[in-house]
Design an enzyme around this catalytic site. Structure first.
Site, PDB file in Angstrom:
ATOM      1  N   TYR A 184       0.826  -1.209   0.000  1.00 31.82           N
ATOM      2  CA  TYR A 184       0.000   0.000   0.000  1.00 31.82           C
ATOM      3  C   TYR A 184       0.863   1.263   0.000  1.00 31.82           C
ATOM      4  CZ  TYR A 184      -3.307   3.497   1.806  1.00 31.82           C
ATOM      5  OH  TYR A 184      -4.070   4.632   1.983  1.00 31.82           O
ATOM      6  N   LEU A 190      -5.674   8.079   8.503  1.00 30.82           N
ATOM      7  CA  LEU A 190      -6.218   6.740   8.629  1.00 30.82           C
ATOM      8  C   LEU A 190      -7.689   6.825   9.010  1.00 30.82           C
ATOM      9  CD1 LEU A 190      -3.394   5.019  10.707  1.00 30.82           C
ATOM     10  CD2 LEU A 190      -3.843   4.693   8.272  1.00 30.82           C
TER      11      LEU A 190
END
Length: 251
Positions: free
Chosen positions: A146, A178
């Site tokens: 990622y 996040l």
């Protein structure tokens, strides 16, 4: 009011980004492999939301979907690549096929959208947006595929920004924090490390018109991202240590 494409808008940040654009009076075509989550928005905003089934890792599918979106919307003012795939495992335990799968969605999806949307955006003087991540700048443990894909997106966006100068098309990076991937993380990630997807998505929607190359949903996130660019290795190591310490303490 503008016409936008959002990839990966069926859930999470992309869903609330789409909702925020619709609430702002814009029209949106969502490109995603799943569209079931969009039913409430379709009911609330009839005639302004167009869900289109599309796998962004497939270039021909993206090209067809972008042209269809432009036709349905009557042109494009913005295109947002938000679709992403994130896996959780140490780099040494992650097979090459995982890296390829993540890059296919995160990086090549962005490239496919750019190639297909740019001709439409040049006609309107619109803008292209890639959803990036601080880990693409700093690195982070346990999510190498990622983070690598987001690092590649960072470089692609910078190249496009240079190439598009003078052509009337904006190039921007969206930098959310996040949000909602805790259940799959290799460590029990503390709740404090996450922001609410609705606040992030709608905050980004309100700021899509900004001229800044890097766009965040809040001033606090903008400051944190700036630190990541200034001190990438230090910030990456610090965030990794904080996460592990908080997880060990059960916070």
């Amino acid at each position: 009011m503008g016409n936008y494409i959002v990839t990966g808008g069926n859930r999470g940040i992309g869903y609330y980004l789409t909702e925020g654009l619709l609430e702002g009076g814009h029209a949106v075509a969502v490109l995603d492999r799943e569209l079931d989550g969009l039913a409430p928005l379709a009911a609330r905003f009839p005639g302004r939301l167009w869900p289109l089934l599309c796998d962004v890792s497939q270039e021909e599918e993206v090209a067809r979907s972008v042209d269809e979106a432009a036709r349905l919307l009557g042109g494009l003012d913005g295109a947002v690549h938000n679709a992403c795939l994130c896996t959780f495992a140490p780099a040494g335990e992650t097979g090459e096929e995982t890296y390829r799968a993540v890059l296919a969605v995160n990086y090549f999806g962005a490239l496919h959208l750019a190639k297909s949307a740019l001709p439409h955006l040049e006609r309107t003087g619109g803008a292209l947006y890639f959803t990036s991540s601080g880990v693409g700048v700093t690195g982070f443990g346990g999510i190498a595929p990622y983070a690598s894909s987001k690092g590649a997106i960072e470089a692609l966006a910078k190249c496009l920004r240079i190439e598009l100068a003078g052509r009337g098309v904006g190039m921007h990076l969206l930098h959310p924090p996040l949000t909602d991937t805790r259940s799959a993380a290799p460590l029990p990630v503390p709740k404090a490390f996450f922001a609410a997807p609705e606040a992030v998505g709608k905050g980004l929607a309100r700021r899509l018109g900004k001229r800044s190359f890097v766009i965040c949903h809040s001033p606090a996130q903008q400051f944190q991202v700036r630190l990541c660019y200034l001190f990438p290795l230090k910030m990456g190591a610090m965030m990794d240590r904080m996460l592990r310490r908080a997880a060990e303490q059960g916070e």
